[in-house]
Design an enzyme around this catalytic site. Structure first.
Site, mmCIF file in Angstrom:
data_model
loop_
_atom_site.group_PDB
_atom_site.id
_atom_site.type_symbol
_atom_site.label_atom_id
_atom_site.label_comp_id
_atom_site.label_asym_id
_atom_site.label_seq_id
_atom_site.Cartn_x
_atom_site.Cartn_y
_atom_site.Cartn_z
ATOM 1 N N HIS A 298 10.459 30.733 -10.245
ATOM 2 C CA HIS A 298 9.840 30.507 -11.552
ATOM 3 C C HIS A 298 8.727 31.532 -11.729
ATOM 4 O O HIS A 298 8.512 32.399 -10.857
ATOM 5 C CB HIS A 298 9.337 29.063 -11.671
ATOM 6 N N MET B 144 3.461 25.342 -12.221
ATOM 7 C CA MET B 144 4.882 25.689 -12.057
ATOM 8 C C MET B 144 5.338 25.247 -10.672
ATOM 9 O O MET B 144 4.648 25.475 -9.676
ATOM 10 C CB MET B 144 5.060 27.198 -12.163
ATOM 11 N N GLY C 36 13.513 30.128 -3.071
ATOM 12 C CA GLY C 36 14.369 30.354 -4.225
ATOM 13 C C GLY C 36 14.007 29.429 -5.376
ATOM 14 O O GLY C 36 12.897 28.916 -5.436
ATOM 15 N N VAL D 89 0.320 29.520 -11.321
ATOM 16 C CA VAL D 89 0.727 29.784 -12.702
ATOM 17 C C VAL D 89 1.081 28.436 -13.327
ATOM 18 O O VAL D 89 1.738 27.599 -12.706
ATOM 19 C CB VAL D 89 1.928 30.762 -12.749
ATOM 20 N N ARG E 33 10.249 21.920 -8.231
ATOM 21 C CA ARG E 33 10.545 20.478 -8.301
ATOM 22 C C ARG E 33 10.318 19.901 -9.695
ATOM 23 O O ARG E 33 10.710 18.753 -9.946
ATOM 24 C CB ARG E 33 9.722 19.718 -7.262
ATOM 25 N N GLN F 148 11.490 22.082 7.475
ATOM 26 C CA GLN F 148 10.266 21.599 6.842
ATOM 27 C C GLN F 148 10.506 20.382 5.953
ATOM 28 O O GLN F 148 9.590 19.909 5.286
ATOM 29 C CB GLN F 148 9.564 22.716 6.077
ATOM 30 N N GLY G 146 5.661 31.480 -11.362
ATOM 31 C CA GLY G 146 4.673 31.552 -10.285
ATOM 32 C C GLY G 146 5.139 32.513 -9.192
ATOM 33 O O GLY G 146 4.385 33.376 -8.724
ATOM 34 N N HIS G 147 6.424 32.378 -8.783
ATOM 35 C CA HIS G 147 6.951 33.297 -7.763
ATOM 36 C C HIS G 147 6.933 34.733 -8.289
ATOM 37 O O HIS G 147 6.607 35.664 -7.554
ATOM 38 C CB HIS G 147 8.417 32.959 -7.440
#
Ligand code: PAF
Length: 298
Positions: A36, A185, A33, A177, A188, A62, A38-39
């Site tokens: 941005h 991107m 989630g 990206v 964080r 993780q 990139g996703h």
């Protein structure tokens, strides 16, 4: 509210059955989630290839104790609004209890690609990633799964699992990206103050410095690493700046063939990573993909 088909439980996944019967492949884009650009590029590619299913799950296994699991940004409504115009078939956003019914269950142990880099710095991280990714692949049964190349070691550790455990899925890694100044991107990046954000470009600057040195003929991994470390002086601390061989992530004697240039540094509370995947041969230096798939760079 959006019109995206939101699946919250394992039982809800039966709603994917009609898609499975369709000619177009199911394409999984696993995410945590805080989406941005990139996703969204991964989801657009998934749409070109078939019916995208996006998973949104901040996976506790993780994150090590003391890492940013609690602080990790979560905004499902915003994520759904971003996904709606992209034509996703469904979003799977389970609660933690739905994915992990008990503590201390079976975990997937990563292979050699998890040694060093983030694997060295984040003990247990890749076991958590592989465990959740394998569970998602079993539950959703996509024909294709797409990952961002920014998490380069993650891509290679997952590819090793898929190969060694005979998981029937095709993996693609898509290019990172970037913001206009080069910063990769990342969800964080939201942890950075304006001043920290300006300094954060030192990661992509470090990779550009190594690439320039490669283009000038430098083939000594230690000198390329030193060029990256010099650019990372703007960070609060540096975790690594390394040259590795792709796909096995061995340390090469000379910087030739397919290489991963990888950096990780801390700026303010943010642990940021970035990388460049390059093919270095007699023809020069060119950017390439991590996973050997024609679709990856198409
Ligand atoms: O890259 C990520 O966002 C996560 O590590 C992943 C692959 C979704 C597993 O939790």
């Amino acid at each position: 509210m959006t019109d995206v088909d939101l699946l919250r439980t394992r039982a809800d996944l039966t709603r994917l059955e009609p898609l499975r019967a369709a000619a177009a492949p199911l394409v999984l884009v696993p995410t945590m989630g805080a989406l941005h650009a990139g996703h969204l590029a991964l989801v657009r590619r998934a749409r070109e290839l078939g019916d995208p299913v996006v998973s949104i799950f901040v996976n506790p296994t993780q994150f090590a104790a003391g890492e940013d699991f609690a602080a990790y940004p979560r905004d499902l409504e915003r994520d759904l609004a971003l996904l709606e115009p992209l034509g996703v078939a469904a979003v799977f956003a389970p609660a933690v209890d739905e994915m992990y019914a008990r503590d201390g269950g079976v975990m997937v142990q990563p292979g050699p690609a998890a040694q060093g880099l983030c694997g060295g710095r984040r003990p247990g991280h890749f076991a958590g990633v592989l465990t959740i990714v394998l569970k998602l692949l079993h539950l959703i049964r996509p024909e294709i799964a797409i990952f961002g190349r920014k998490d380069a070691q993650q891509c290679l550790v997952i590819a090793e699992m898929v190969r060694d455990l005979d998981v029937p899925v095709r993996l693609l890694d898509l290019p990172t990206v970037r913001e206009p100044d080069g910063l990769a991107m990342s969800s964080r990046n939201a942890y950075l103050s304006p001043a920290g954000r300006r300094r954060a470009r030192c990661l992509s600057d470090a990779l550009a410095a190594a690439r320039t040195a490669l283009e000038a003929g430098e083939r000594a991994p230690a000198r390329l690493a030193a060029a990256m470390a010099a650019a990372l002086a703007a960070a609060d601390s540096v975790e690594y700046a390394e040259v590795r061989r792709v796909p096995d992530l061995a340390v090469p004697a000379r910087a030739e063939g397919r290489l991963l240039l990888a950096v990780a540094a801390r700026i303010e509370p943010a642990r940021l990573i970035d990388n460049l995947v390059v093919q270095v041969d007699a023809g020069g230096v060119r950017e390439t993909s991590l996973l050997d798939d024609r679709e990856a760079t198409a």
